[in-house]
Design an enzyme around this catalytic site. Structure first.
Site, mmCIF file in Angstrom:
data_model
loop_
_atom_site.group_PDB
_atom_site.id
_atom_site.type_symbol
_atom_site.label_atom_id
_atom_site.label_comp_id
_atom_site.label_asym_id
_atom_site.label_seq_id
_atom_site.Cartn_x
_atom_site.Cartn_y
_atom_site.Cartn_z
ATOM 1 N N ASP A 1 0.848 -1.192 0.000
ATOM 2 C CA ASP A 1 0.000 0.000 0.000
ATOM 3 C C ASP A 1 0.886 1.246 0.000
ATOM 4 O OD1 ASP A 1 -1.749 2.052 0.710
ATOM 5 O OD2 ASP A 1 -2.887 0.788 2.089
ATOM 6 N N THR B 1 -5.930 6.870 0.180
ATOM 7 C CA THR B 1 -4.986 6.441 -0.861
ATOM 8 C C THR B 1 -4.452 7.625 -1.661
ATOM 9 O OG1 THR B 1 -5.832 4.202 -1.121
ATOM 10 C CG2 THR B 1 -4.829 5.201 -3.066
ATOM 11 N N THR C 1 -5.061 14.241 -13.195
ATOM 12 C CA THR C 1 -6.179 14.137 -14.123
ATOM 13 C C THR C 1 -6.724 15.516 -14.488
ATOM 14 O OG1 THR C 1 -8.518 13.492 -14.195
ATOM 15 C CG2 THR C 1 -7.556 13.683 -12.020
ATOM 16 N N ASP C 2 -7.360 15.604 -15.660
ATOM 17 C CA ASP C 2 -8.002 16.875 -16.043
ATOM 18 C C ASP C 2 -9.198 17.182 -15.146
ATOM 19 O OD1 ASP C 2 -9.761 14.916 -16.982
ATOM 20 O OD2 ASP C 2 -9.871 15.694 -19.024
ATOM 21 N N GLU C 3 -9.663 16.167 -14.381
ATOM 22 C CA GLU C 3 -10.850 16.387 -13.539
ATOM 23 C C GLU C 3 -10.581 17.390 -12.415
ATOM 24 O OE1 GLU C 3 -13.302 12.956 -12.744
ATOM 25 O OE2 GLU C 3 -12.465 11.894 -14.458
ATOM 26 N N TYR D 1 -13.569 12.122 -5.778
ATOM 27 C CA TYR D 1 -12.389 11.654 -6.520
ATOM 28 C C TYR D 1 -11.533 12.824 -6.980
ATOM 29 C CZ TYR D 1 -9.655 10.350 -10.645
ATOM 30 O OH TYR D 1 -8.632 10.212 -11.571
ATOM 31 N N LYS E 1 -7.694 14.097 -5.890
ATOM 32 C CA LYS E 1 -6.576 14.230 -6.836
ATOM 33 C C LYS E 1 -6.020 15.663 -6.807
ATOM 34 C CE LYS E 1 -5.218 11.538 -9.433
ATOM 35 N NZ LYS E 1 -4.152 10.491 -9.293
ATOM 36 N N ARG F 1 -25.457 10.801 -12.768
ATOM 37 C CA ARG F 1 -24.472 10.781 -11.681
ATOM 38 C C ARG F 1 -24.620 12.090 -10.886
ATOM 39 N NH1 ARG F 1 -18.433 10.338 -13.808
ATOM 40 N NH2 ARG F 1 -18.682 8.110 -13.547
HETATM 41 P P1 NAD Z 1 -7.053 1.869 -12.010
HETATM 42 O O1 NAD Z 1 -8.141 2.017 -11.011
HETATM 43 O O2 NAD Z 1 -7.260 1.031 -13.220
HETATM 44 O O3 NAD Z 1 -5.742 1.320 -11.277
HETATM 45 C C1 NAD Z 1 -5.327 1.770 -10.024
HETATM 46 C C2 NAD Z 1 -4.249 0.822 -9.505
HETATM 47 O O4 NAD Z 1 -3.772 1.340 -8.247
HETATM 48 C C3 NAD Z 1 -4.762 -0.602 -9.237
HETATM 49 O O5 NAD Z 1 -3.827 -1.546 -9.702
HETATM 50 C C4 NAD Z 1 -4.866 -0.652 -7.709
HETATM 51 O O6 NAD Z 1 -4.673 -1.962 -7.177
HETATM 52 C C5 NAD Z 1 -3.740 0.286 -7.303
HETATM 53 N N1 NAD Z 1 -3.949 0.867 -5.970
HETATM 54 C C6 NAD Z 1 -5.092 1.414 -5.478
HETATM 55 N N2 NAD Z 1 -4.890 1.823 -4.213
HETATM 56 C C7 NAD Z 1 -3.592 1.550 -3.905
HETATM 57 C C8 NAD Z 1 -2.781 1.749 -2.756
HETATM 58 N N3 NAD Z 1 -3.284 2.316 -1.644
HETATM 59 N N4 NAD Z 1 -1.492 1.346 -2.788
HETATM 60 C C9 NAD Z 1 -0.979 0.747 -3.899
HETATM 61 N N5 NAD Z 1 -1.704 0.518 -5.006
HETATM 62 C C10 NAD Z 1 -2.990 0.926 -5.018
HETATM 63 O O7 NAD Z 1 -6.667 3.375 -12.407
HETATM 64 P P2 NAD Z 1 -6.177 3.964 -13.813
HETATM 65 O O8 NAD Z 1 -7.358 4.274 -14.643
HETATM 66 O O9 NAD Z 1 -5.101 3.102 -14.347
HETATM 67 O O10 NAD Z 1 -5.560 5.346 -13.323
HETATM 68 C C11 NAD Z 1 -4.197 5.429 -12.935
HETATM 69 C C12 NAD Z 1 -3.889 6.856 -12.522
HETATM 70 O O11 NAD Z 1 -4.146 7.742 -13.612
HETATM 71 C C13 NAD Z 1 -4.744 7.361 -11.364
HETATM 72 O O12 NAD Z 1 -3.932 8.135 -10.527
HETATM 73 C C14 NAD Z 1 -5.810 8.220 -12.027
HETATM 74 O O13 NAD Z 1 -6.233 9.240 -11.171
HETATM 75 C C15 NAD Z 1 -5.033 8.773 -13.220
HETATM 76 N N6 NAD Z 1 -5.826 9.112 -14.420
HETATM 77 C C16 NAD Z 1 -6.670 8.194 -14.963
HETATM 78 C C17 NAD Z 1 -7.352 8.516 -16.133
HETATM 79 C C18 NAD Z 1 -8.267 7.510 -16.800
HETATM 80 O O14 NAD Z 1 -8.905 7.852 -17.799
HETATM 81 N N7 NAD Z 1 -8.360 6.273 -16.343
HETATM 82 C C19 NAD Z 1 -7.186 9.762 -16.727
HETATM 83 C C20 NAD Z 1 -6.310 10.677 -16.132
HETATM 84 C C21 NAD Z 1 -5.623 10.329 -14.980
HETATM 85 P P1 TYD Z 2 -16.090 7.178 -16.550
HETATM 86 O O1 TYD Z 2 -15.571 6.137 -17.479
HETATM 87 O O2 TYD Z 2 -16.545 6.776 -15.188
HETATM 88 O O3 TYD Z 2 -14.959 8.312 -16.461
HETATM 89 P P2 TYD Z 2 -15.033 9.794 -15.788
HETATM 90 O O4 TYD Z 2 -16.278 9.964 -15.045
HETATM 91 O O5 TYD Z 2 -13.847 9.780 -14.878
HETATM 92 O O6 TYD Z 2 -14.904 10.753 -16.929
HETATM 93 O O7 TYD Z 2 -17.304 7.905 -17.257
HETATM 94 C C1 TYD Z 2 -17.151 8.552 -18.512
HETATM 95 C C2 TYD Z 2 -18.460 9.232 -18.841
HETATM 96 O O8 TYD Z 2 -19.448 8.209 -19.072
HETATM 97 C C3 TYD Z 2 -19.008 10.090 -17.720
HETATM 98 O O9 TYD Z 2 -19.641 11.238 -18.286
HETATM 99 C C4 TYD Z 2 -20.047 9.211 -17.044
HETATM 100 C C5 TYD Z 2 -20.567 8.361 -18.183
HETATM 101 N N1 TYD Z 2 -21.026 6.996 -17.809
HETATM 102 C C6 TYD Z 2 -22.288 6.554 -18.204
HETATM 103 O O10 TYD Z 2 -23.065 7.272 -18.861
HETATM 104 N N2 TYD Z 2 -22.679 5.283 -17.853
HETATM 105 C C7 TYD Z 2 -21.874 4.453 -17.112
HETATM 106 O O11 TYD Z 2 -22.313 3.312 -16.789
HETATM 107 C C8 TYD Z 2 -20.572 4.919 -16.736
HETATM 108 C C9 TYD Z 2 -19.652 4.052 -15.934
HETATM 109 C C10 TYD Z 2 -20.195 6.204 -17.114
#
Ligand code: NAD
Ligand code: TYD
Length: 339
Positions: free
Chosen positions: A59, A100, A125-127, A153, A157, A276
């Site tokens: 962790d 986390t 993230t852009d969020e 979330y 971040k 949401r």
């Molecule tokens: P994910 O949820 O697929 O993976 C997260 C990983 O982190 C998992 O393997 C989980 O086991 C591990 N994890 C969670 N808590 C932990 C802890 N306390 N210690 C060690 N490991 C831990 O996430 P993702 O989509 O691959 O995102 C990765 C990063 O990129 C995140 O920081 C997220 O905020 C950022 N991000 C994601 C997106 C996207 O579109 N998915 C876009 C921009 C930024």
């Molecule tokens: P998501 O993949 O959860 O990414 P984020 O919210 O971080 O951008 O969702 C992408 C978009 O899709 C978001 O506007 C929410 C929407 N969404 C649905 O409409 N239905 C779903 O079941 C999920 C998971 C997301």
């Protein structure tokens, strides 16, 4: 070069591990991952056969475990992907996101200071910028856009980003931050929009679209994100934030319809469900800085990336079916049952 990749058993982290092992055969890559519901060791199956790769279960918020690992390995670079990453889950249980995403980041930063790590990179993230209106396509997020978060979330971040910048100013910790738009590609956990819709459409199940389906996200193929981080950790300026995105804005409903079209499934599967809470309307990144400073440009067009992604889910059914058939079943019922 010795690199710690946290969260490397998740979606983007695992793609980054594979990118780095292929591109830098002389580097040692260590992955620290807690293996939460989102982490999957089978994702790293091929990496585990590489002698330059090591997996450690742990962790990022566990001070003792982190300290022990940093002492043993003497890392040059730390790239922090580890996070709780799903907005819907953060609405149900914010606390874990704070532990986390914020305290975990602080634990890693302290270890970087203690062991003289040469670069700490925070994957953000852009969020963190909040959202943009649908009727102002001229507005984009730049690195100067104020942080203005909507969900637990994104708040967690943004808090982590502020902490990373505070460590740079206070202790001189050599940090960089990247803020990327929505990723898609292989190993994307099937709770997120694109893999959820692919897996459910393949099973002829209803496709839950939130609200009016007109929310816009700026989609980037995951490999392009990995290449951008690779450039930042090697050539990015210490203390800087870099936005990453490919000018590829699409509404959710258009994406869902595209997936149905590729899979030859009917639009009657689409089901509009309750929106949401606090749902961000539109994200859009201005990537001018990373382009000008580091020469980064996205290489995969959405039309190609989405085809490759759908094909990957068709070719790797076992990977996502094992997930869907496990604990995830209860999650889906809980989140969507009464929606
Ligand atoms: P994910 O949820 O697929 O993976 C997260 C990983 O982190 C998992 O393997 C989980 O086991 C591990 N994890 C969670 N808590 C932990 C802890 N306390 N210690 C060690 N490991 C831990 O996430 P993702 O989509 O691959 O995102 C990765 C990063 O990129 C995140 O920081 C997220 O905020 C950022 N991000 C994601 C997106 C996207 O579109 N998915 C876009 C921009 C930024
Ligand atoms: P998501 O993949 O959860 O990414 P984020 O919210 O971080 O951008 O969702 C992408 C978009 O899709 C978001 O506007 C929410 C929407 N969404 C649905 O409409 N239905 C779903 O079941 C999920 C998971 C997301």
């Amino acid at each position: 070069m010795k690199i710690l990749v946290t969260g490397g058993a998740g979606f983007i982290g695992s793609n980054f591990v594979y990118h780095m092992l292929a591109k830098y055969p002389g580097y040692r890559i260590v992955c620290l991952d807690k293996l939460t519901y989102a982490g999957n060791l089978s994702t790293l199956e091929s990496a585990l056969k590489n002698p330059n790769f090591k997996f450690v279960k742990g962790d990022i918020a566990d001070k003792e475990a982190v300290d022990k690992l940093f002492k043993e390995e003497n890392f040059d670079i730390v790239v922090n992907f580890a996070a709780e990453s799903h907005v819907d889950r953060s609405i149900e249980n914010p606390e874990l996101f704070l532990v986390t995403n914020i305290l975990g980041t602080q634990t890693l930063l302290d270890a970087c200071n203690r062991y003289g790590v040469k670069r700490y990179h925070q994957v953000s993230t852009d969020e963190v910028y909040g959202d943009l209106p649908l009727d102002r396509p001229d507005l984009l997020f730049t690195e100067q856009t104020p942080l203005h978060t909507s969900s637990p979330y994104s708040a967690s971040k943004a808090s982590a980003d502020l902490l990373v910048q505070a460590y740079y100013r206070t202790y001189g910790t050599p940090i960089t931050i990247s803020r990327c738009s929505n990723n898609y590609g292989p190993y994307h956990f099937p709770e997120k929009l694109i893999p959820l819709m692919i897996s459910r459409a393949l099973a002829d199940e209803s496709l839950p679209v939130y609200g009016d389906g007109k929310n816009v996200r700026d989609w980037l193929y995951v490999e392009d994100h990995c290449k951008a981080i690779d450039l930042i950790i090697h050539n990015g300026r210490v203390g800087e934030v870099y936005n990453i995105g490919g000018h590829n804005e699409m509404s959710n409903i258009d994406i869902v319809k595209l997936i149905l079209q590729y899979l030859g499934k009917p639009e009657s599967l689409i089901t509009y469900v309750t929106d949401r809470k606090g749902h961000d309307r539109r994200y859009a990144i201005d990537p001018a800085k990373i382009h000008a400073e580091l020469g980064w440009l996205p290489e995969t067009k959405f039309a190609d990336g989405i085809k490759k992604t759908i094909q990957w889910y068709l070719d790797n059914k076992k990977w996502w079916q094992d997930i869907i058939n496990g604990e995830y079943k209860n999650y889906y019922e809980k989140m969507y049952g009464n929606r």
